[in-house]
Design a protein around this motif. Structure first.
Motif, PDB file in Angstrom:
ATOM      1  N   TYR A  67      25.863 118.846 107.432  1.00  0.00           N
ATOM      2  CA  TYR A  67      25.523 117.476 107.840  1.00  0.00           C
ATOM      3  C   TYR A  67      24.669 117.513 109.112  1.00  0.00           C
ATOM      4  O   TYR A  67      25.056 117.016 110.159  1.00  0.00           O
ATOM      5  CB  TYR A  67      26.793 116.627 108.004  1.00  0.00           C
ATOM      6  N   SER A  86      22.161 115.943 109.944  1.00  0.00           N
ATOM      7  CA  SER A  86      21.733 114.651 110.485  1.00  0.00           C
ATOM      8  C   SER A  86      22.789 114.048 111.406  1.00  0.00           C
ATOM      9  O   SER A  86      22.556 113.015 112.033  1.00  0.00           O
ATOM     10  CB  SER A  86      21.408 113.673 109.343  1.00  0.00           C
ATOM     11  N   ALA A  87      23.958 114.688 111.483  1.00  0.00           N
ATOM     12  CA  ALA A  87      24.985 114.274 112.442  1.00  0.00           C
ATOM     13  C   ALA A  87      25.182 115.361 113.507  1.00  0.00           C
ATOM     14  O   ALA A  87      26.221 115.416 114.162  1.00  0.00           O
ATOM     15  CB  ALA A  87      26.312 113.998 111.715  1.00  0.00           C
ATOM     16  N   PRO A 140      21.032 114.501 105.343  1.00  0.00           N
ATOM     17  CA  PRO A 140      20.821 115.816 105.971  1.00  0.00           C
ATOM     18  C   PRO A 140      19.761 116.576 105.168  1.00  0.00           C
ATOM     19  O   PRO A 140      20.076 117.527 104.450  1.00  0.00           O
ATOM     20  CB  PRO A 140      22.206 116.469 105.874  1.00  0.00           C
TER      21      PRO A 140
END
Lengths: 343, 343
Positions: free
Chosen positions: B99, B101-102, B292
């Protein structure tokens, strides 16, 4: 026969009602061996849901089949059966896909088409699509655990399934009612390495530990969230089970979920705002809903009969059906986690 | 060098900005081969998101590595690289779980710590955690498709992954922007038997069919829902991709989902109310978020290089970087689905 009826806020009674009889070819009449009171029965009891005075109540029971309609194939008189908390036809596309709680011909127990569970007998349609018989008559000591498959254990299982709990996960369970406790048991049974029960009631904490919880967090709100983050090195949980249904519980569930986690929710939502921006930025999913307990009964029944799980421990009170009013009172006042009723 | 800057609503310019240089050991400077304009760039362009006048913009590009910091291991000067739409460190727990994108150290392109993509060069930190190099220099004809892996194809793929699309499924895609169209391609590539594109723009319908859509529904709202239900015998779709981000799109997505389905959402939510009661009663899940794309680049890059997918078809307009303002105008006015820019 006698069955529980609700007449207004805080007013449930054991009343004389007509004896049930087979009307249609897919009907069954079941003699109730044990039933119980659900947390969701407390909504109408407290006057928070609308009721029709005199209507039947109760949706969890096990019993012995008394009679069946001409077309019933999978259960027969004399069988011990577990009844899910809703009646499903077993043949529609949603039933066939394992979502019997979304059956196209769904019938509620305690409705005009099926009796409530808290009585001496229950008549219901769609016997084949609904009831599951044990292979043989179970020992009476197993009755409480089999009864939980009607709702709370199946619902806790659904929360864990919806949250996609897998081997080795860190799982947080929000809510320490009977469903939350069964969620702890489910997560543990599914192989979670760490099961964090959020509970501030000592007897429930104890039961959570018995069901496999590895950690107890008694704080709520921001303090509860901080405690989970501290336990998980600031990362959050792999899966979260939201077993309450309130806005605060849902907020906590999202707060403790790591990026990519799923919140499995099974509490009937009351005043819940879903934090869509948090879901977006952290890829936290929300899955669950009204549990298709019918789908889980075969697997969980096998576990109960083999002594692998003992969810019946959620019953910390047992009363004769005649004292059903006291049962409601005890659960409402949180003196009991869950009350079992024997006719 | 020259790079795109935004100064106010409907005011983007190609401006002279300082040349980038390596500052830290994990930095890279990339010479942009192609970049593009995203639907989400239109939010600040239209004045619906706050901006700092003069700030850089653009978050999708591919290019040739010009220079790297001392600690960079996976890319080297001369490599052709694909850059995801956010910069991630590649080492935090969220990156390691896929993930990115986090990421705990997430950096946006066009921020103070990384250049915007719509320029001649881009400097960014965390080269190893972010950039993916092709095995060799790709043919120029593949550049558009490789560029889509930066965002839109990875995002459409994420919608389908989040919605748990599987072999044989009936999938509905809500939204016919570049992401929705890539969602059609993703669902088709994942083996969906039926891919229903909800689109009322003829050129987009045509591209949807080219990407594997089996059905086109041009109606919206209740009429669109009814059309999907008619197509699916009243049952609804196994998986739904919500690729818009508006309240209406989300409503349609839930309306057409069958019990037990998942709505995969990737549109930045604007004015979305999640229908939690519907989710509960029908067990429809909501999953997705900011894609992601870094996680998907290796797999999708292999598909592009092998000629298995051609997502670059979403670019129906190509302009020199000097005409970036016209590119924004064309997308804003929906004269173009997506504009590719060549420095």
């Amino acid at each position: 026969m006698r069955a529980t009826t609700i007449h207004g806020p805080y007013d449930v009674r054991l009343s004389e009602v007509p004896d049930p009889k087979i009307d249609g070819p897919t009907d069954a009449v079941v003699r109730v061996v044990a039933s119980c009171i659900c947390g969701s029965d407390l909504w109408p009891y407290r006057g928070e849901n609308k009721i029709t005075p005199g209507s039947r109540i109760g949706h969890e029971f096990v019993g012995i089949v008394e009679a069946v309609g001409a077309d019933v194939r999978t259960v027969k008189p004399g069988d011990f059966v577990i009844c899910p908390f809703v009646v499903s036809d077993g043949t529609c596309p949603h039933c066939l896909a394992g979502y019997q709680s979304a059956c196209q011909n769904l019938v509620g127990l305690g409705s005009s088409r099926a009796d409530g569970g808290q009585g001496e007998y229950v008549k219901l349609p769609y016997a084949d699509g609904t009831l599951v018989a044990t292979p043989e008559l179970p020992d009476d000591s197993l009755v409480p655990s089999l009864l939980t498959l009607s709702d709370v254990m199946g619902t806790g299982w659904h929360a864990a399934r919806a949250a996609r709990v897998k081997q080795g996960d860190t799982v947080v369970v929000v809510g320490d009612g009977a469903v939350g406790l069964c969620g702890v048991l489910a997560a543990s049974r599914m192989g979670a390495a760490r099961v964090v029960a959020m509970s501030r009631h000592e007897p429930r904490q104890k039961l959570a530990l018995e069901f496999g919880a590895t950690d107890i967090i008694s704080e709520r709100g921001d303090a509860g969230r901080d405690a989970v983050l501290e336990l998980t090195g600031g990362v959050g949980a792999d899966a979260v089970l939201e077993c309450v249904g309130t806005g605060q519980a849902m907020t906590t569930a999202f707060d403790v979920a790591r990026a990519g986690a799923t919140v499995g929710f099974v509490g009937v939502p009351h005043g819940v705002d879903v934090p869509i921006r948090t879901m977006f930025s952290r890829n936290v999913a929300l899955a669950g809903g009204m549990a298709p307990t019918r789908a889980y009964i075969p697997e969980l029944m096998a576990d109960v009969l083999a002594g692998e799980i003992n969810p019946g421990l959620v019953f910390d009170s047992q009363l004769p059906l005649a004292e059903v009013a006291e049962g409601y009172k005890a659960m409402h006042e949180r003196r009991a986690i869950k009350v079992l009723l024997r006719p």
